[in-house]
Write a protein that holds these residues in place. Structure first.
Motif, short mmCIF file in Angstrom:
data_model
loop_
_atom_site.label_atom_id
_atom_site.label_comp_id
_atom_site.label_asym_id
_atom_site.label_seq_id
_atom_site.Cartn_x
_atom_site.Cartn_y
_atom_site.Cartn_z
N ILE A 8 0.85 -1.20 0.00
CA ILE A 8 0.00 0.00 0.00
C ILE A 8 0.88 1.25 0.00
O ILE A 8 0.69 2.17 -0.80
CB ILE A 8 -0.94 0.01 1.21
N ALA A 9 1.86 1.28 0.89
CA ALA A 9 2.71 2.46 1.03
C ALA A 9 3.56 2.70 -0.21
O ALA A 9 3.65 3.82 -0.71
CB ALA A 9 3.58 2.34 2.27
N TRP B 12 -8.27 -2.23 10.16
CA TRP B 12 -7.84 -1.15 11.05
C TRP B 12 -6.39 -0.78 10.78
O TRP B 12 -6.04 0.39 10.66
CB TRP B 12 -8.06 -1.60 12.50
N LEU B 13 -5.53 -1.79 10.67
CA LEU B 13 -4.11 -1.54 10.42
C LEU B 13 -3.89 -0.89 9.06
O LEU B 13 -3.14 0.09 8.95
CB LEU B 13 -3.31 -2.84 10.50
N TYR B 14 -4.53 -1.41 8.01
CA TYR B 14 -4.34 -0.85 6.68
C TYR B 14 -4.84 0.58 6.59
O TYR B 14 -4.31 1.40 5.84
CB TYR B 14 -5.01 -1.72 5.62
N LYS B 15 -5.84 0.90 7.39
CA LYS B 15 -6.32 2.29 7.44
C LYS B 15 -5.23 3.18 8.03
O LYS B 15 -4.98 4.28 7.52
CB LYS B 15 -7.60 2.37 8.28
N ILE B 16 -4.57 2.70 9.07
CA ILE B 16 -3.46 3.47 9.67
C ILE B 16 -2.35 3.65 8.64
O ILE B 16 -1.81 4.75 8.47
CB ILE B 16 -2.93 2.76 10.94
N VAL B 17 -2.00 2.58 7.92
CA VAL B 17 -0.94 2.65 6.91
C VAL B 17 -1.33 3.63 5.80
O VAL B 17 -0.53 4.48 5.41
CB VAL B 17 -0.66 1.25 6.32
N ILE C 84 -7.27 1.23 -3.57
CA ILE C 84 -8.51 0.48 -3.76
C ILE C 84 -8.28 -0.75 -4.62
O ILE C 84 -8.73 -1.85 -4.28
CB ILE C 84 -9.60 1.40 -4.36
N ILE C 85 -7.57 -0.59 -5.73
CA ILE C 85 -7.27 -1.72 -6.62
C ILE C 85 -6.45 -2.78 -5.86
O ILE C 85 -6.74 -3.98 -5.94
CB ILE C 85 -6.50 -1.25 -7.87
N THR C 86 -5.45 -2.35 -5.12
CA THR C 86 -4.59 -3.28 -4.38
C THR C 86 -5.39 -4.05 -3.34
O THR C 86 -5.28 -5.28 -3.24
CB THR C 86 -3.43 -2.53 -3.70
N LEU C 87 -6.19 -3.34 -2.57
CA LEU C 87 -6.96 -4.00 -1.51
C LEU C 87 -8.02 -4.93 -2.10
O LEU C 87 -8.27 -6.01 -1.55
CB LEU C 87 -7.62 -2.95 -0.61
#
Length: 190
Positions: A35-36, A73-78, A139-142
Motif C-alpha cells: 500500500i505504502a 484497522w491496520l491498513y487504514k493506519i498505513v 482500492i485496486i490493491t486492496l
C-alpha cells in the motif's frame, strides 16, 4: 489469519507480552508495504512509513475495538500515514485523464495479454496501476490483491461503499485503457 488469532495476539500484547506483536508484523507487513510503496513510489520511504504505522498501531492497540477486522484497522493506519507523508513532502502524483473506452477492444486486450509472459504482464500491470491516483491504487490493491470487501475498503480509505464502487469502476476503466494503449504499442513494434 483469522479474527480469532488477531484477538488472541492483541490480548497477549495488551497483557504485556510485547513479543506477541511480531505476529501482526509478520502477518500484515507485506500488504502494508505494498500500500505504502504504491503511493510514495520509494522503497525506503515506504519501509519507514510502514514501520511508523506499526508503531502507531502498537501504541493504539488498546483503542482497537474490534468493530472491523484488525487488518482493516491496520491498513487504514498505513493508508493515512502514507497520505500524511505525501502531504508532508508536498508531492502530488498526477492522474491521467482517460478517454472513453472502446469496449469492442476488450477481447483484443485479453488476447494480447495472454501472449505476454507472466512477469512481463505483472510488470506492465504494475506500471499501469502506478499511473492511478493514490486512492485508486490503494482500492485496486486492496480489492484484487488482498480480496477485501468493498465495506472494508471503504473503512480503510474513509469513503462510502458506494464511492468505493465508483472509484473501483473508474480505476478499472483507466487500467483497461492504459493496457490497451500499451498492447497496441507492443503490436506495432512487432
Amino acid at each position: 489469519m483469522t479474527n480469532q488469532q488477531d484477538t488472541i495476539y492483541r490480548d497477549r500484547v495488551l497483557k504485556g507480552d510485547t513479543n506477541a506483536f511480531s505476529y501482526f508484523v509478520d502477518t500484515y507487513q507485506q500488504l502494508a508495504f505494498t500500500i505504502a510503496v504504491r503511493i510514495v513510489k520509494n522503497r525506503e520511504e515506504a519501509e519507514d512509513i510502514v514501520q511508523e504505522a506499526f508503531i502507531k498501531c502498537y501504541h493504539s492497540l488498546a483503542s482497537f475495538k474490534g468493530d472491523a477486522k484488525f487488518s482493516t484497522w491496520l491498513y487504514k493506519i498505513v493508508y493515512h500515514s502514507t497520505l500524511d507523508r505525501v502531504r508532508k513532502n508536498a508531492r502530488q502524483i498526477p492522474s491521467e485523464e482517460i478517454e472513453k473506452i472502446n469496449y469492442n477492444l476488450i477481447d483484443d486486450v485479453e488476447d494480447a495479454l495472454d501472449i505476454l509472459e507472466k512477469k512481463e504482464r505483472e510488470k506492465i500491470i504494475g506500471a499501469a496501476i502506478e499511473t492511478l491516483t493514490n486512492e485508486e491504487q490503494t482500492i485496486i490493491t486492496l480489492y484484487y490483491y488482498e480480496d477485501l470487501s468493498l465495506k472494508e475498503i471503504a473503512t480503510i480509505v474513509g469513503i462510502s461503499t458506494g464511492n468505493v464502487k465508483i472509484k473501483l469502476f473508474r480505476a478499472r476503466k483507466q487500467l483497461f485503457e492504459i493496457l490497451r494503449c500499451r498492447i497496441e504499442l507492443v503490436n506495432k513494434l512487432q
